[in-house]
Design a protein around this motif. Sequence first.
Motif, short mmCIF file in Angstrom:
data_model
loop_
_atom_site.label_atom_id
_atom_site.label_comp_id
_atom_site.label_asym_id
_atom_site.label_seq_id
_atom_site.Cartn_x
_atom_site.Cartn_y
_atom_site.Cartn_z
N VAL A 208 0.85 -1.23 -0.09
CA VAL A 208 0.14 0.11 0.03
C VAL A 208 0.88 1.19 0.01
O VAL A 208 2.08 1.15 0.64
N VAL A 209 0.61 2.31 -0.97
CA VAL A 209 1.35 3.44 -0.92
C VAL A 209 0.24 4.56 -0.38
O VAL A 209 -0.87 4.71 -0.88
N VAL A 210 0.59 5.16 0.71
CA VAL A 210 -0.35 6.06 1.43
C VAL A 210 -0.04 7.60 0.70
O VAL A 210 1.28 8.08 1.00
N LEU A 211 -0.78 8.24 0.11
CA LEU A 211 -0.33 9.64 -0.43
C LEU A 211 -1.20 10.67 0.52
O LEU A 211 -2.29 10.46 0.94
N GLN A 212 -0.66 11.69 0.56
CA GLN A 212 -1.30 13.04 1.16
C GLN A 212 -0.47 14.17 0.69
O GLN A 212 0.87 14.32 0.62
N GLN A 213 -1.32 14.95 0.12
CA GLN A 213 -0.87 16.44 -0.60
C GLN A 213 0.30 16.36 -1.55
O GLN A 213 1.28 16.93 -1.40
N GLY A 214 0.11 14.99 -2.36
CA GLY A 214 0.94 14.96 -3.39
C GLY A 214 2.30 14.06 -3.01
O GLY A 214 3.23 14.10 -3.85
N PRO A 221 3.80 -3.17 3.22
CA PRO A 221 2.65 -4.04 3.41
C PRO A 221 1.40 -3.46 4.37
O PRO A 221 1.85 -2.66 5.27
N PRO A 222 0.35 -3.71 3.94
CA PRO A 222 -0.86 -2.83 4.49
C PRO A 222 -1.19 -3.18 5.83
O PRO A 222 -1.33 -2.28 6.61
N LYS A 223 -1.12 -4.29 6.59
CA LYS A 223 -1.17 -4.53 8.07
C LYS A 223 -0.10 -3.59 8.73
O LYS A 223 -0.43 -3.33 9.93
N ALA A 224 1.28 -3.34 8.18
CA ALA A 224 1.89 -2.71 9.13
C ALA A 224 1.81 -1.32 8.81
O ALA A 224 2.16 -0.19 9.59
N ARG A 229 -2.75 5.47 13.96
CA ARG A 229 -2.40 7.07 14.04
C ARG A 229 -2.15 7.57 12.43
O ARG A 229 -2.63 8.61 12.30
N LEU A 230 -1.60 6.68 11.68
CA LEU A 230 -1.27 7.10 10.27
C LEU A 230 -2.52 7.41 9.73
O LEU A 230 -2.92 8.25 9.10
N LEU A 231 -3.71 6.41 9.75
CA LEU A 231 -4.84 6.46 9.22
C LEU A 231 -5.82 7.79 9.58
O LEU A 231 -6.25 8.52 8.77
N SER A 232 -5.62 8.02 11.03
CA SER A 232 -6.40 9.13 11.50
C SER A 232 -5.69 10.26 11.15
O SER A 232 -6.47 11.36 10.95
N ASP A 233 -4.33 10.61 11.04
CA ASP A 233 -3.70 11.66 10.56
C ASP A 233 -4.15 12.07 9.28
O ASP A 233 -4.32 13.11 8.77
N VAL A 234 -3.81 10.93 8.24
CA VAL A 234 -4.06 11.10 6.90
C VAL A 234 -5.35 11.49 6.55
O VAL A 234 -5.89 12.47 5.67
N PHE A 235 -6.56 10.79 7.09
CA PHE A 235 -8.02 11.08 6.51
C PHE A 235 -8.65 12.00 7.47
O PHE A 235 -9.95 12.31 7.39
N ALA A 236 -7.92 12.62 8.58
CA ALA A 236 -8.38 13.69 9.43
C ALA A 236 -9.60 13.23 10.15
O ALA A 236 -10.71 13.96 10.22
N THR A 237 -9.68 11.83 10.45
CA THR A 237 -10.88 11.29 11.35
C THR A 237 -10.45 10.24 12.02
O THR A 237 -9.30 9.45 11.50
N PRO A 238 -10.90 10.01 13.24
CA PRO A 238 -10.42 8.60 14.11
C PRO A 238 -10.69 7.54 13.47
O PRO A 238 -11.96 7.23 13.45
N LEU A 239 -9.57 6.73 13.14
CA LEU A 239 -9.83 5.35 12.55
C LEU A 239 -9.07 4.39 13.34
O LEU A 239 -7.85 4.73 13.78
N GLU A 240 -9.23 3.11 13.41
CA GLU A 240 -8.61 2.17 13.91
C GLU A 240 -8.56 0.58 13.42
O GLU A 240 -9.62 0.33 12.76
N GLN A 241 -7.69 0.03 13.43
CA GLN A 241 -7.62 -1.32 13.07
C GLN A 241 -8.02 -2.09 13.94
O GLN A 241 -7.32 -2.30 15.05
#
Length: 256
Positions: A208-214, A221-224, A229-241
Amino acid sequence: MVDAKDLSLAPRLLPISLSVEAGQVVHLIGPNGSGKSTLLELLSGLEVPQSGSVWLQGQPVSGQTRYDLAQVRGYLMQQQRPAFVMVVFEYLNLVLDSVQLATGEIRDKAVADVVSRLAISDKLHRRIDSLSGGEWQRVRLAGVLLQVSKALNPHACLLLLDEPSTGLDVAQQAVIYQEITALAREQEIAIIMANHDLNRTLEHADTVVVLQQGRIVSLGPPKAVLTDRLLSDVFATPLEQVSTANGPVIMRASSS
């Protein structure tokens, strides 16, 4: 297989380097405007970068004609209608004829197999402008899957997909992800796709390649990579695995 070096198209995409091997499934994720579609356009050779280069099977993409590129890679853009009206089987034949793929029984069998798996056999004589959004998406997917089928096109090595499950119901989405996995595993096609469904990425992506502001902010690997924290920061909403009996899932974090 696919090598991008310092690829940029400011301000949509800042310098990015990426390598993808044969048979690998790579998901591009990030919020709207993060650069996913721009990266796919540059990798396809249909958009010219401001700087950097893309190499496919050791050959530079720049300078190649659209016909040459179509021999080695398929590219499904975000949903768009054709400029003129035709029936579905004419559209699929146009795709095949445009890259001069195999003819005769091999071609007929490949078409029959794909339209059956995507459940569009009964749509072959329908006009494209009469199809629903989901039906048209499946027709477009059938076309690009045929374009990179090794049985028809032995030169194919790369498939680029921009939100391929758009407009599809849950069952149809499951079929599409199965098709993508089979194409990578059985035919050694490298697949790079933009995706909004984080749980599909968690389940189906090799990388998985996570992009933010270009920019690429994480890759692996996706599970890693898909941490809370990364998902919540990138998508600006609280997310958890969250761990479940069927494996981890990503969901909105509870406020408690």
